[in-house]
Write an enzyme that holds these catalytic residues in place. Structure first.
Site, PDB file in Angstrom:
ATOM      1  N   THR B  17       0.818  -1.219   0.000  1.00 33.41           N
ATOM      2  CA  THR B  17       0.000   0.000   0.000  1.00 33.41           C
ATOM      3  C   THR B  17       0.852   1.270   0.000  1.00 33.41           C
ATOM      4  OG1 THR B  17      -0.139  -0.111   2.409  1.00 33.41           O
ATOM      5  CG2 THR B  17      -1.970  -1.070   1.167  1.00 33.41           C
ATOM      6  N   GLY B  18       2.168   1.140   0.126  1.00 35.28           N
ATOM      7  CA  GLY B  18       3.038   2.323   0.126  1.00 35.28           C
ATOM      8  C   GLY B  18       3.257   2.863  -1.276  1.00 35.28           C
ATOM      9  N   GLU B  20       6.083   3.223  -3.125  1.00 36.13           N
ATOM     10  CA  GLU B  20       6.869   2.329  -3.978  1.00 36.13           C
ATOM     11  C   GLU B  20       6.121   1.020  -4.224  1.00 36.13           C
ATOM     12  OE1 GLU B  20      10.254   2.168  -5.365  1.00 36.13           O
ATOM     13  OE2 GLU B  20       9.929   4.331  -5.335  1.00 36.13           O
ATOM     14  N   LYS B  43      -3.809  -2.710   7.251  1.00 36.57           N
ATOM     15  CA  LYS B  43      -4.535  -2.291   6.041  1.00 36.57           C
ATOM     16  C   LYS B  43      -5.242  -3.468   5.377  1.00 36.57           C
ATOM     17  CE  LYS B  43      -2.738   2.076   5.571  1.00 36.57           C
ATOM     18  NZ  LYS B  43      -1.814   2.922   4.852  1.00 36.57           N
ATOM     19  N   GLU B 216      32.395  -5.553  -8.532  1.00 38.75           N
ATOM     20  CA  GLU B 216      32.842  -4.275  -8.003  1.00 38.75           C
ATOM     21  C   GLU B 216      33.949  -4.508  -6.996  1.00 38.75           C
ATOM     22  OE1 GLU B 216      29.645  -2.041  -6.267  1.00 38.75           O
ATOM     23  OE2 GLU B 216      28.872  -1.477  -8.223  1.00 38.75           O
ATOM     24  N   HIS B 255      27.790   2.431  -2.718  1.00 32.62           N
ATOM     25  CA  HIS B 255      27.643   1.011  -2.456  1.00 32.62           C
ATOM     26  C   HIS B 255      28.465   0.659  -1.239  1.00 32.62           C
ATOM     27  CE1 HIS B 255      26.386  -0.096  -6.731  1.00 32.62           C
ATOM     28  NE2 HIS B 255      25.367   0.087  -5.936  1.00 32.62           N
TER      29      HIS B 255
END
Ligand code: SF4
Ligand code: SF4
Lengths: 510, 303
Positions: B17-18, B20, B43, B216, B255
């Site tokens: 429900t947010g 995002e 909710k 990385e 990161h």
């Protein structure tokens, strides 16, 4: 990661009943003297700075009297050590050393667990020691549910051949050290050396504790100013940037200055990345062209236009830069016109006087590039914008060419100023911003473009003018997402009805 | 085939429900993911894009049936409790999208997952996408973009950077190379499914013929992949790029993983170790598509 100073770390160790030498921090020679008197006998005065090898730099001094402690403090305070201005020393009773050990807790990515490390040889150069005498070092992966059990700690000590009372007290120390690491969400907690005195007592003679940035909010008692790793105190701009980030949970904004005190012509680039991986490649591209980076900025994770705006303003506050390079991964999931609006607002207000190349590839990139292009006429310096089919290397080359062919204006042109609103309708936003819609201007406006382009759709026409269709409180709580459409899109339509003031506390002073 | 996600998986969205949660649930649905339930405490009873919302994961499970995956769009401070809830209810794959999750919380999630045989992608991940099938999280941003950027093919893509996950797939697609699945392992130091785990999944997936990896600096994920190759546990060809060559030691970018710790984790160390075991490591990101084409050709893999 947020590093603690030695004296801060030691206060946590002391609280956990790990013995530390008598002493404390001092910020003046007088305080150092008073502490030395209180401690009595020989003391050591140590600079509080996040650097290794303090002793060789003269930042650790052993003295015999309180007067000598004051003198040592006055020599150390104000020292510049590897760019770090020392403002605190620690004064402690001098320990008699019979033997030194090492203990540390770190988070190991491979075992996805904390690991405790113990070495029966401690002191400076612990990494070399570990390499040279692998048998001296033992480690154990800790069960996060059960923690480090006393018997496990003792057995670890046993494995390096230590027995009797010493084994007991070292075991005790290890479980307590793990307790500190866990309680304070430490990414790493080390005691080096652990000193054994001729009387058979153990002391934590020095320590290094680093708190997990993401857990700093759980520990307000630590008073960590900026939850980010710095190997020096944060700069004024970095503190300003951190306030922006702290007060706006939407997306991530990271700012660090890599160079300072430079002038135009030195090839410094204001760098604005989006996303770690894309930023790294984009930085490489700029560096490969022979430029230097004045700063590193990352705005990612779907930040609102307002955050990108504030980031750009902070980058532009570094006045000696020769160019502005914004580039992310190239194929961003987020809708790029938000970033474009933020950049354009900053470039028009501050007026950008150095060439900029903006690589905005990703969702809605056409719209984003159109916004950049539309802004070109409003900005004194050349800007080019590119999308996902243009590589960072190509964009860096373009920036290089623009810089080569650009002559800086001798006078700084004035930025865009908004006319005084005649009939202001205002509401506040979630980051203490203010949206001002000048209803006098809106009356004459034909397009009312703010209504269609307001991303959350919170503006509706009432009579002939745009008004909130939610309450002012809802707008302030985040209903207005600060997409900047009501200012930028309105302005590009030839109107000046919308204006958003987004304060950046402290920036005017820099 | 593909790994981790396809059309058959039944997906729960925690935090649906947010802001995002709602947007990304729509992306997932429009791309083809079976989003069968949402959970937001307090909710329950609402609907989001036609998806029923429940108060607890257990309730969702009881009402709609078994749940294969849960995607979390939850504020970082309460991610741990939401993740443990999903694991306790029996969900076997979690995708933890938010970043800034405290590291000890991640360790607790990892521990609980290990005990129950569950796995998790992230935290700080854009998610997982199998072209033409389904998506978990937010790769692509919008279904229309995801459809135009990615298409199915023989390559498995794994990346430590979110943006680069899409970029790699897109630039490969421009050369005609499609993908089985794209995985953003997440940007943090400790992640549930690091490169070596994803690479193993690609190894056992019959449709994946080659693997493209974006590594990385920092951590040991790439070195672990090299170990797997050396031990012959992974035999499919791998093409890799390691980001962060120019990064100063000790300077940390956004990161959390990009920290240089001793020898392990350096650019040079990773590249050398990978090359030693026969992995193709390209010097610039731009070379990746061509190098991948060459490897596919060399191994007689058709596009
Ligand atoms: S577009 Fe500008 S001038 Fe027109 S109604 Fe909106 S704010 Fe007013
Ligand atoms: S009022 Fe609407 S258009 Fe204006 S900044 Fe807020 S969300 Fe954007």
């Amino acid at each position: 990661m947020a590093r603690l100073h030695e004296y801060q770390g030691k206060s946590l160790l002391k609280e956990a009943k790990i013995p530390v030498p008598n002493g404390g921090p001092a910020r003046s020679p007088e305080e150092a003297k008073a502490l030395a008197e209180e401690i009595g006998g020989a003391v050591v005065v140590k600079a509080q700075a996040w650097v290794t090898g303090r002793a060789e730099l003269g930042a650790i001094r052993f003295v015999d009297t309180p007067a000598a402690a004051a003198a040592a403090a006055s020599a150390i305070l104000g020292m510049q050590i590897k760019g770090y201005l020392v403002d605190t020393v620690m004064v402690e009773g001098k320990l008699d050393i019979k033997r030194e050990f090492y203990a540390g807790v770190i988070i190991d990515d491979q075992s996805q667990a904390p690991v405790i490390i113990f070495s029966r040889i401690g002191g400076s150069g612990i990494e070399e020691i570990a390499e040279k005498y692998p048998d001296a070092v033992v480690r154990l992966v800790i069960d996060i549910q059960r923690g480090l059990q006393d018997h496990q700690a003792r057995d670890l000590i046993r494995q390096v051949g230590l027995h009797g009372k010493l084994q007991l007290s070292l075991g005790n120390l290890l479980t307590r050290l793990y307790g500190v690491a866990r309680r304070y969400d430490a990414r790493a907690a080390e005691i080096n050396p652990i000193v054994l005195t001729p009387e058979g007592k153990l002391f934590a003679a020095d320590c290094r504790i680093t708190i997990d940035d993401y857990a700093v909010y759980r520990h307000p008692e630590l008073g960590i100013e900026i939850a980010r790793e710095f190997d020096r105190p944060p700069t004024e701009l970095e503190i300003i940037a951190w306030q922006v980030e702290k007060n706006d949970y939407r997306g991530t904004f990271y700012f660090i200055q890599l160079e300072r005190g430079f002038s135009p012509g030195e090839g410094m680039i204001g760098f604005h990345g989006a996303g770690g991986g894309g930023s790294m490649m984009s930085m490489d591209a700029v560096l490969n062209r022979g430029y230097k980076l004045a700063n590193f900025v990352d705005t990612s994770g779907n930040p609102p236009a307002s955050k990108v705006y504030r980031a750009a303003r902070i980058i532009l506050a570094q006045s000696g830069i020769d160019g502005y390079f914004a580039s992310g991964s190239g194929v961003a999931s987020q809708e790029q016109f938000h970033s474009a609006r933020g950049l354009v607002k900053a470039f028009m207000e501050h007026p950008l006087t150095v060439p900029a190349v903006i690589r905005l590839g990703g969702n809605a990139e056409e719209r984003a590039m159109a916004i950049m292009e539309r802004a070109q006429g409003e900005i004194p310096a050349p800007i080019e914008s590119y999308g996902k089919d243009d590589s960072p290397e190509f964009c860096a080359e373009r920036l290089d060419t623009l810089i080569q062919n650009y002559r800086r204006p001798t006078m700084k042109p004035a930025g865009k100023v908004h006319p005084e609103p005649q009939d202001p309708y205002t509401f506040e936003t979630v980051t203490n911003g203010t949206v001002i819609l000048d209803h006098a201007a809106c009356l004459d406006c034909e397009t009312k473009i703010c209504i269609d382009t307001c991303v959350p759709g919170i503006l509706s026409l009432e009579g002939e003018v745009p008004m909130l269709n939610i309450t002012h409180e809802q707008a302030k709580r985040g209903g207005c997402i600060e997409c900047l459409a009501c200012e930028i899109e309105c302005y590009f339509e030839g109107n000046q009805g919308g204006h958003i003031i987004l304060p950046i506390p402290g920036l005017d002073r820099v | 085939m593909s790994i981790l996600i396809d059309r058959t998986k039944r997906v729960l969205v925690q935090g649906i429900t947010g802001r995002e949660g709602q947007t990304r649930a729509r992306l997932m649905q429009e791309y083809g993911t079976q989003v069968v339930a949402g959970v937001t405490p307090g909710k329950g009873g609402q609907q989001v894009n036609g998806v029923p919302v429940f108060d607890t994961v257990q309730e969702a499970w009881e009402m709609v049936g078994a749940l294969d995956v849960s995607v979390l769009f939850i504020p970082a401070p309460i991610v741990k409790s939401a993740a443990l809830e999903a694991i306790d209810a029996g969900v076997k794959l979690l995708v933890i999208v938010p970043d800034r999750v405290p590291i000890f919380d991640v360790l607790e999630i990892a521990d609980a997952a290990k005990r129950t045989g569950a796995r998790f992608v992230g935290p700080n991940t854009l998610g997982v996408l199998s072209p033409g099938k389904a998506v978990l999280g937010m790769i692509g941003g919008r279904a229309a973009s995801a459809r135009s950027w990615f298409f199915p093919g023989p390559v498995g893509i794994t990346s430590r950077s979110g943006g680069i996950t899409s970029s790699m797939a897109y630039y490969l697609a421009q050369e005609g190379i499609g993908a089985t699945t794209l995985v953003h392992v997440g940007g943090d130091v400790v992640v549930g499914l690091p490169h070596p785990e994803v690479v193993k999944l690609f190894q056992s997936d019959s449709e994946t013929k080659a693997i493209v990896m974006f590594g990385e600096i920092g951590g040991s994920q790439e070195e672990q992949v090299a170990d797997l190759v050396e031990a012959d546990e992974v035999t499919k060809p791998i093409v890799a790029f390691i980001g962060g060559k120019a990064a100063k030691s000790g300077t940390r970018f956004s990161h959390a993983g990009a920290i240089i710790e001793g020898n392990r984790g350096t650019y040079k160390g990773k590249v050398e170790r990978l090359r030693e075991v026969g992995v193709t490591v390209v010097e610039t990101f731009g070379e990746l598509p061509q190098a991948t084409l060459a490897i596919l050709k060399k191994h007689g893999i058709s596009l």
